[in-house]
Design a protein around this motif. Structure first.
Motif, PDB file in Angstrom:
ATOM      1  N   ALA A 103       0.818  -1.221   0.000  1.00 17.65           N
ATOM      2  CA  ALA A 103       0.000   0.000   0.000  1.00 17.65           C
ATOM      3  C   ALA A 103       0.848   1.266   0.000  1.00 17.65           C
ATOM      4  CB  ALA A 103      -0.926   0.001   1.220  1.00 17.65           C
ATOM      5  N   GLY A 104       2.180   1.125   0.084  1.00 15.78           N
ATOM      6  CA  GLY A 104       3.053   2.290   0.105  1.00 15.78           C
ATOM      7  C   GLY A 104       3.050   3.014   1.438  1.00 15.78           C
ATOM      8  N   VAL A 105       2.763   2.287   2.514  1.00 15.61           N
ATOM      9  CA  VAL A 105       2.714   2.876   3.860  1.00 15.61           C
ATOM     10  C   VAL A 105       3.939   2.424   4.648  1.00 15.61           C
ATOM     11  CG1 VAL A 105       1.426   2.990   6.033  1.00 15.61           C
ATOM     12  CG2 VAL A 105       0.199   2.944   3.843  1.00 15.61           C
ATOM     13  N   ARG A 106       4.680   3.371   5.231  1.00 12.17           N
ATOM     14  CA  ARG A 106       5.848   3.044   6.041  1.00 12.17           C
ATOM     15  C   ARG A 106       5.424   2.748   7.472  1.00 12.17           C
ATOM     16  NH1 ARG A 106       8.671   8.460   5.409  1.00 12.17           N
ATOM     17  NH2 ARG A 106      10.055   7.637   7.045  1.00 12.17           N
ATOM     18  N   MET A 107       6.267   2.015   8.196  1.00 10.59           N
ATOM     19  CA  MET A 107       6.012   1.699   9.604  1.00 10.59           C
ATOM     20  C   MET A 107       7.154   2.264  10.440  1.00 10.59           C
ATOM     21  SD  MET A 107       4.634  -2.228   9.204  1.00 10.59           S
ATOM     22  CE  MET A 107       4.413  -2.452  10.972  1.00 10.59           C
ATOM     23  N   PHE A 108       6.798   2.937  11.550  1.00 11.79           N
ATOM     24  CA  PHE A 108       7.802   3.588  12.393  1.00 11.79           C
ATOM     25  C   PHE A 108       7.393   3.380  13.851  1.00 11.79           C
ATOM     26  CE2 PHE A 108      10.074   6.912  14.544  1.00 11.79           C
ATOM     27  CZ  PHE A 108      11.207   7.155  13.785  1.00 11.79           C
ATOM     28  N   THR A 109       8.357   3.002  14.706  1.00 15.23           N
ATOM     29  CA  THR A 109       8.077   2.858  16.133  1.00 15.23           C
ATOM     30  C   THR A 109       9.073   3.684  16.943  1.00 15.23           C
ATOM     31  OG1 THR A 109       9.511   0.946  16.535  1.00 15.23           O
ATOM     32  CG2 THR A 109       7.281   0.488  15.725  1.00 15.23           C
ATOM     33  N   LEU A 110       8.649   4.063  18.138  1.00 18.18           N
ATOM     34  CA  LEU A 110       9.525   4.858  18.997  1.00 18.18           C
ATOM     35  C   LEU A 110      10.740   4.071  19.444  1.00 18.18           C
ATOM     36  CD1 LEU A 110       6.852   6.604  21.277  1.00 18.18           C
ATOM     37  CD2 LEU A 110       7.753   7.353  19.065  1.00 18.18           C
TER      38      LEU A 110
END
Length: 556
Positions: free
Chosen positions: A97-104
């Motif tokens: 879907a072209g969505v990035r994932m980012f976590t603290l």
């Protein structure tokens, strides 16, 4: 950068404030990065080992496919999921879907995080389960309860020298213990579990669940050791590890699996005894005699199980009581009655109906009164328009992709000819770069065509006439002598009816019959498909067949 924030706390961390804390920290990071938070998703008190039963993560996945945001922000990867398969699947969907994932905790998520963290989370869950079971076994071997509480006992709440709770201690509840003795005495004296449950409900005795007693609460399952009559704690024995639980990967629900008897842990606990051996043995003898009587009809237990797998009658399992919501089941060879009234005595609906009369009335309603011609024609028109619109929209994107692929092929051929004819040193390099870009685009388009849903079929405007012919054929098949043909038609009919609600009519003294089903499912007979795509066209309806089957009322 449009950002969606996801937060979760599990059942082993019952702090509702944890969700607010996670949202707050994620919003601060988004503000620092200059991102815009457009939506927040959460799941409360749900384990990270299951994705299917988490509405928050399911909504997040669906919205990502719609392009609502560019990035998912969470406190840590294990907040999104602890299951290796689930986290890999989510990452794959987000990448598509072209969505990035980012976590603290981990920063931007890559394939390396998915592999390493997924393995670590899976090992954490296994280690946690092993430690929990070790603790439970230790408590059982010390003569304490391994977990949960049985009817007839109260949990003893005490603290040790360090202020930590001491788990597993139980004490007998005298009021509930007397109810247990009453059940065993009545059962040993010849009363059925249904009669015992009805009498307890009549006397206002509260069931273990806090509601009404049912016969299954008393009978339980002998092999699994559940139910009042099978709980060996009542004779001063704690039995642990009788069964284990495994999670169904499709539904996410736990399923019980029996353990071999040699793996059971049995510990004597005489201080917890409620039932004397003589009364316990009398109840066990009666259980054996009832089981033996059921075997004496010439059929084995396995045959009984196979017989129950296929509905015995046309409407078996579909009928409901309109007063209490319980099932309507066979109370004699011919009559259907409210199961709750029969088994628990808590429903006032005492109106019965002959099975063959109910089947005849429902079949006649489906055949003649299922729809008023003008209403069904209006539905068919709208349904056909909606399905055809969806088909044209789906076909348009597929046609555009196919046309672009052909255009790219022509351009690649043209570039290849130019490279061969070029005398310049740097021209082939620039053209090769362009060719790689085109080939990448071509692969993306082919992947889209491979995964794209096929457009719904183009429907004929005269769908109502096709439908009526199919209903007549279905009705005729239900009357046939051929068992195979009749069972096939029965399966089709049952798939179209969600439930049949039977409610007593105070004026006539008869039952009001309400048939509920999926009109799109009925229409699918003529399409020869399982289900119309997406349930388009407002497919849900209710057929109300009143007393004597007056003209049908619709709620489309």
């Amino acid at each position: 950068m449009k950002v969606a924030v996801y937060a979760r706390y599990s059942s082993d961390n019952q702090r509702e404030a944890s969700i607010a804390d996670q949202f707050r920290m994620c919003r601060l990071r988004a503000e620092k990065e200059g991102w815009t938070v457009i939506e927040e998703y959460s799941d409360q008190a749900i384990s990270g080992s299951s994705m299917i039963q988490r509405p928050g993560i399911q909504a997040l996945i669906m919205d990502s496919a719609r392009g609502r945001f560019d990035l998912i922000l969470s406190e840590a990867l294990d907040r999104i999921s602890r299951d290796q398969e689930d986290i890999a699947g989510i990452f794959k969907r987000m990448t598509y879907a072209g969505v990035r994932m980012f976590t603290l905790s981990e920063g931007e998520i890559s394939e390396m995080h998915i592999g390493l963290k997924g393995t670590m989370n899976a090992l954490f869950l296994k280690d946690l389960a092993d430690k929990t079971r070790r603790g439970q076994r230790g408590r059982v071997e010390a003569g304490k309860s391994g977990g949960g509480n049985s009817y007839g006992y109260d949990v003893v709440k005490k603290l040790d020298a360090n202020g930590e709770p001491i788990r597993g201690d139980r004490t007998i509840n005298p009021v509930q213990a007397e109810v247990i003795r009453r059940i065993f005495r009545d059962y040993a004296a010849g009363k059925s579990a249904k009669r015992i449950a009805a009498e307890l409900n009549h006397n206002g005795v509260e069931a273990p669940s806090g509601g009404a007693w049912g016969f299954s609460t008393i009978n339980g399952n002998r092999k699994r050791g559940n139910g009042i009559l099978n709980n060996e704690m009542y004779i001063g024995k704690i039995v642990w590890n009788r069964q284990r639980f495994v999670k169904d990967p499709d539904t996410g629900k736990r399923q019980a699996r029996p353990n071999p008897e040699e793996e059971w842990v049995v510990q004597e606990a005489p201080e917890l005894r409620i039932i004397e051996d003589d009364l316990w043995n009398a109840a066990k003898e009666r259980q054996k005699s009832i089981k033996h009587e059921r075997r004496d009809d010439g059929k084995g237990v396995e045959n009984h199980f196979r017989d129950r797998r296929r509905p015995k009658y046309l409407l078996s399992g579909l009928t409901r009581c309109g007063c209490c919501g319980g099932g309507y089941s066979m109370i004699s060879a011919q009559l259907l009655g409210c199961s709750t009234r029969r088994n628990k005595g808590t429903c006032q609906n005492n109106t019965n109906i002959r099975r063959d009369a109910l089947e005849t009335r429902v079949l006649n309603a489906l055949r003649h009164n299922l729809m008023q011609p003008e209403l069904f024609q209006e539905f068919c028109d709208e349904f056909t328009r909606e399905m055809n619109r969806l088909r044209m929209e789906g076909r348009a994107s597929i046609d555009a992709a196919e046309a672009e692929i052909k255009k790219i092929e022509r351009e690649l051929d043209k570039l290849m000819k130019l490279i061969l004819a070029s005398g310049s040193d740097d021209a082939p390099t620039r053209m090769m770069k362009r060719m790689k870009e085109l080939e990448t685009r071509q692969r993306d388009l082919r992947a889209f065509l491979h995964e794209a849903d096929k457009p719904p079929p183009l429907l004929h405007p005269n769908m109502a006439h096709h439908y009526r012919a199919q209903v007549e054929e279905l009705y005729a098949a239900l009357q046939e002598a051929s068992e195979a043909r009749r069972m096939e038609a029965t399966d089709v009919l049952r798939s179209l009816v969600d439930e049949i609600v039977l409610t007593p009519d105070a004026d006539s003294g008869k039952l009001r019959i309400e048939v509920r089903g999926d009109l799109a499912g009925i229409l699918a007979i003529s399409l020869e498909r399982k289900k119309p795509a997406g349930g388009a066209g407002g497919s849900q309806f209710e057929l109300v067949a009143g007393v004597g089957f007056e003209p049908t009322t619709f709620r489309l």
